[in-house]
Design a protein around this motif. Structure first.
Motif, PDB file in Angstrom:
ATOM      1  N   GLY A  15      39.953   0.769 -33.182  1.00 51.98           N
ATOM      2  CA  GLY A  15      38.492   0.320 -32.751  1.00 51.98           C
ATOM      3  C   GLY A  15      37.906   1.023 -31.552  1.00 51.98           C
ATOM      4  O   GLY A  15      38.695   1.721 -30.785  1.00 51.98           O
ATOM      5  N   SER A  16      36.825   0.866 -31.335  1.00 53.07           N
ATOM      6  CA  SER A  16      36.213   1.615 -30.123  1.00 53.07           C
ATOM      7  C   SER A  16      35.523   0.314 -29.064  1.00 53.07           C
ATOM      8  O   SER A  16      34.933  -0.740 -29.685  1.00 53.07           O
ATOM      9  CB  SER A  16      35.194   2.476 -30.667  1.00 53.07           C
ATOM     10  N   ARG A  18      32.807   0.751 -25.508  1.00 52.17           N
ATOM     11  CA  ARG A  18      32.102   1.421 -24.453  1.00 52.17           C
ATOM     12  C   ARG A  18      32.161   0.611 -23.190  1.00 52.17           C
ATOM     13  O   ARG A  18      31.534  -0.425 -23.222  1.00 52.17           O
ATOM     14  CB  ARG A  18      30.938   2.134 -24.714  1.00 52.17           C
ATOM     15  N   ARG A  65      41.220  10.646 -26.860  1.00 51.50           N
ATOM     16  CA  ARG A  65      40.774   9.323 -27.347  1.00 51.50           C
ATOM     17  C   ARG A  65      39.412   8.878 -26.429  1.00 51.50           C
ATOM     18  O   ARG A  65      38.492   8.080 -26.995  1.00 51.50           O
ATOM     19  CB  ARG A  65      41.892   8.362 -27.145  1.00 51.50           C
ATOM     20  N   PHE A  66      39.633   8.939 -25.293  1.00 53.14           N
ATOM     21  CA  PHE A  66      38.776   8.344 -24.320  1.00 53.14           C
ATOM     22  C   PHE A  66      37.627   9.487 -23.792  1.00 53.14           C
ATOM     23  O   PHE A  66      38.168  10.557 -23.489  1.00 53.14           O
ATOM     24  CB  PHE A  66      39.418   7.880 -22.899  1.00 53.14           C
ATOM     25  N   GLN A  80      33.705   5.764 -22.836  1.00 51.52           N
ATOM     26  CA  GLN A  80      33.684   5.677 -24.521  1.00 51.52           C
ATOM     27  C   GLN A  80      35.450   5.576 -24.863  1.00 51.52           C
ATOM     28  O   GLN A  80      35.912   6.586 -24.406  1.00 51.52           O
ATOM     29  CB  GLN A  80      33.226   6.894 -25.119  1.00 51.52           C
ATOM     30  N   MET A  81      35.801   4.632 -25.378  1.00 54.47           N
ATOM     31  CA  MET A  81      37.184   4.382 -25.774  1.00 54.47           C
ATOM     32  C   MET A  81      37.390   4.091 -27.374  1.00 54.47           C
ATOM     33  O   MET A  81      36.688   3.444 -28.022  1.00 54.47           O
ATOM     34  CB  MET A  81      37.869   3.104 -25.209  1.00 54.47           C
ATOM     35  N   ASN A  82      37.764   5.272 -27.998  1.00 53.56           N
ATOM     36  CA  ASN A  82      37.953   5.280 -29.297  1.00 53.56           C
ATOM     37  C   ASN A  82      39.497   5.295 -29.703  1.00 53.56           C
ATOM     38  O   ASN A  82      40.314   5.408 -28.937  1.00 53.56           O
ATOM     39  CB  ASN A  82      37.432   6.632 -29.928  1.00 53.56           C
ATOM     40  N   SER A  83      39.878   5.044 -31.027  1.00 58.89           N
ATOM     41  CA  SER A  83      41.235   4.934 -31.461  1.00 58.89           C
ATOM     42  C   SER A  83      41.972   4.088 -30.634  1.00 58.89           C
ATOM     43  O   SER A  83      43.123   4.389 -30.046  1.00 58.89           O
ATOM     44  CB  SER A  83      41.459   6.287 -31.349  1.00 58.89           C
ATOM     45  N   LEU A  84      41.460   2.808 -30.271  1.00 58.94           N
ATOM     46  CA  LEU A  84      42.054   1.965 -29.041  1.00 58.94           C
ATOM     47  C   LEU A  84      43.418   1.493 -29.883  1.00 58.94           C
ATOM     48  O   LEU A  84      43.641   1.280 -31.071  1.00 58.94           O
ATOM     49  CB  LEU A  84      41.336   0.771 -28.624  1.00 58.94           C
TER      50      LEU A  84
END
Length: 120
Positions: A15-16, A18, A65-66, A80-84
């Protein structure tokens, strides 16, 4: 308020989130801003930083990812943090430092940070 981070929460792996941080002008203006994190039992580490000119640095563990960004008009910095991943679980803090010096020599108090929890 010197530094106030928000936007954390509980999210599933993949998940993501912000994160946002409001900073006082004395810390933000002309200085680099960083996002740091501290997991239980571990030392605080720099995750990402951005200079006043927009040059960004990322720790290897979050590269790709970030994404860090800043709004110089409003004194805000974002992450922004993706693919946590579960290993991203930590309390996240923002702080400023003079770009010519170590990112460990922060300019503000750490405050409470914002908790990010990633479930597997």
């Amino acid at each position: 308020v010197q530094l106030q981070a928000c936007g954390g929460g509980l999210v599933q792996a993949g998940g993501s989130l912000r994160l946002s941080c409001a900073a006082s002008g004395s810390i933000f203006r002309l200085n680099a801003m960083g996002w740091y994190r501290q997991a239980p039992g571990k030392q605080r580490e720099l995750v990402a930083s951005i200079t006043s000119g927009g040059s960004a640095y990322y720790a290897d563990s979050v590269k790709g990812r970030f994404t860090i960004s800043r709004d110089n008009a409003k004194n805000w910095v974002y992450l922004q943090m993706n693919s946590l991943k579960p290993e991203d679980t930590a309390v996240y803090y923002c702080n400023g430092y003079r770009a010519a010096y170590s990112s460990s020599w922060v300019l503000g108090s750490w405050g409470q940070g914002t908790q990010v929890t990633v479930s597997s």
